[in-house]
Design a protein around this motif. Structure first.
Motif, mmCIF file in Angstrom:
data_model
loop_
_atom_site.group_PDB
_atom_site.id
_atom_site.type_symbol
_atom_site.label_atom_id
_atom_site.label_comp_id
_atom_site.label_asym_id
_atom_site.label_seq_id
_atom_site.Cartn_x
_atom_site.Cartn_y
_atom_site.Cartn_z
ATOM 1 N N GLU A 2 37.511 45.983 43.702
ATOM 2 C CA GLU A 2 36.282 45.310 43.276
ATOM 3 C C GLU A 2 35.132 45.491 44.257
ATOM 4 O O GLU A 2 33.997 45.113 43.960
ATOM 5 C CB GLU A 2 36.554 43.807 43.104
ATOM 6 C CG GLU A 2 37.558 43.484 42.013
ATOM 7 C CD GLU A 2 37.013 43.721 40.623
ATOM 8 O OE1 GLU A 2 35.781 43.628 40.424
ATOM 9 O OE2 GLU A 2 37.815 44.018 39.729
ATOM 10 N N THR A 46 32.199 62.631 42.067
ATOM 11 C CA THR A 46 32.013 61.687 40.966
ATOM 12 C C THR A 46 30.636 61.046 40.937
ATOM 13 O O THR A 46 30.089 60.810 39.865
ATOM 14 C CB THR A 46 33.086 60.575 41.040
ATOM 15 O OG1 THR A 46 34.368 61.191 41.093
ATOM 16 C CG2 THR A 46 33.025 59.670 39.840
ATOM 17 N N ASP A 56 25.420 50.853 41.656
ATOM 18 C CA ASP A 56 25.914 50.255 40.419
ATOM 19 C C ASP A 56 27.426 50.388 40.263
ATOM 20 O O ASP A 56 27.980 49.928 39.266
ATOM 21 C CB ASP A 56 25.241 50.911 39.207
ATOM 22 C CG ASP A 56 23.743 50.678 39.181
ATOM 23 O OD1 ASP A 56 23.290 49.693 39.803
ATOM 24 O OD2 ASP A 56 23.033 51.486 38.550
ATOM 25 N N LEU A 57 28.088 51.035 41.224
ATOM 26 C CA LEU A 57 29.513 51.348 41.070
ATOM 27 C C LEU A 57 30.386 50.545 42.027
ATOM 28 O O LEU A 57 29.969 50.192 43.126
ATOM 29 C CB LEU A 57 29.745 52.841 41.308
ATOM 30 C CG LEU A 57 29.044 53.778 40.330
ATOM 31 C CD1 LEU A 57 29.167 55.215 40.797
ATOM 32 C CD2 LEU A 57 29.610 53.606 38.928
ATOM 33 N N LYS A 58 31.602 50.310 41.584
ATOM 34 C CA LYS A 58 32.625 49.676 42.420
ATOM 35 C C LYS A 58 33.627 50.753 42.816
ATOM 36 O O LYS A 58 33.685 51.826 42.201
ATOM 37 C CB LYS A 58 33.327 48.561 41.649
ATOM 38 C CG LYS A 58 32.399 47.415 41.322
ATOM 39 C CD LYS A 58 33.147 46.313 40.618
ATOM 40 C CE LYS A 58 32.142 45.256 40.216
ATOM 41 N NZ LYS A 58 32.413 43.962 40.696
ATOM 42 N N MET A 60 36.723 50.866 42.245
ATOM 43 C CA MET A 60 37.635 51.191 41.139
ATOM 44 C C MET A 60 37.023 52.179 40.142
ATOM 45 O O MET A 60 37.752 52.846 39.415
ATOM 46 C CB MET A 60 38.094 49.925 40.421
ATOM 47 C CG MET A 60 37.041 49.207 39.649
ATOM 48 S SD MET A 60 37.802 47.766 38.870
ATOM 49 C CE MET A 60 36.424 46.680 38.807
ATOM 50 N N ASP A 61 35.702 52.304 40.121
ATOM 51 C CA ASP A 61 35.048 53.242 39.212
ATOM 52 C C ASP A 61 35.197 54.683 39.684
ATOM 53 O O ASP A 61 35.049 55.609 38.885
ATOM 54 C CB ASP A 61 33.550 52.918 39.097
ATOM 55 C CG ASP A 61 33.286 51.539 38.525
ATOM 56 O OD1 ASP A 61 34.058 51.108 37.650
ATOM 57 O OD2 ASP A 61 32.304 50.898 38.971
ATOM 58 N N VAL A 62 35.472 54.867 40.959
ATOM 59 C CA VAL A 62 35.456 56.204 41.549
ATOM 60 C C VAL A 62 36.807 56.611 42.133
ATOM 61 O O VAL A 62 37.122 57.786 42.210
ATOM 62 C CB VAL A 62 34.361 56.266 42.645
ATOM 63 C CG1 VAL A 62 34.290 57.623 43.298
ATOM 64 C CG2 VAL A 62 32.996 55.891 42.061
ATOM 65 N N ARG A 65 43.283 57.049 40.991
ATOM 66 C CA ARG A 65 44.389 56.147 40.640
ATOM 67 C C ARG A 65 45.708 56.909 40.697
ATOM 68 O O ARG A 65 45.730 58.120 40.521
ATOM 69 C CB ARG A 65 44.181 55.566 39.256
ATOM 70 C CG ARG A 65 42.932 54.703 39.160
ATOM 71 C CD ARG A 65 42.641 54.290 37.717
ATOM 72 N NE ARG A 65 41.350 53.649 37.607
ATOM 73 C CZ ARG A 65 41.123 52.364 37.853
ATOM 74 N NH1 ARG A 65 42.112 51.591 38.220
ATOM 75 N NH2 ARG A 65 39.909 51.863 37.741
#
Length: 136
Positions: A2, A46, A56-58, A60-62, A65
């Protein structure tokens, strides 16, 4: 996961590292369980490569996984084979409950190999010196 992406990039800069291990807690215990990894390359490809707005990104967006993980008792040679096959330079090391216990990097391995080569070289020089003295 987060955390803000810019905050993560600042940590990478301050700590002089190219990868952060993204962890969370598992429901069954309080250990830090690996959820992904964030590399400087992830950010470049990315975010920068797609003209995305990093603010604007967290993480987890980048993040990547399901990264390659090494089990704590694994032999280094086996982990190196997996790293080569996956094309990665760093791998999180996990314990019996999948909790994060460390990170193995190619740089770590190179340091150990360099020390071993220095010891071998010293042993050879010592042997040659002894032989010269004995044959004189």
């Amino acid at each position: 996961p987060e955390a803000g992406l810019c905050d993560a990039a600042r940590v990478m800069r301050e700590k002089h590292v190219g990868m952060l291990v993204v962890v969370g807690t598992a429901a069954e215990h309080t250990d830090r369980v690996v959820q992904g990894v964030l590399t400087d390359r992830d950010i470049v490809v990315t975010v920068v490569g797609r003209d995305a707005e990093p603010k604007d990104l967290k993480v987890m967006d980048v993040m990547t996984r399901n990264p390659l993980l090494a089990a704590e008792p694994s032999p280094v040679a086996a982990v190196l084979r997996l790293m080569r096959a996956a094309g990665v330079r760093r791998v999180p090391v996990v314990g019996a409950r999948n909790q994060l216990v460390g990170v193995l990097s190619i740089d770590d391995v190179l340091d150990v190999v360099a020390d071993q080569l220095t010891a071998i070289s010293g042993a050879l020089r010592g042997e040659q010196g002894r032989e010269r003295v004995m044959r004189s």
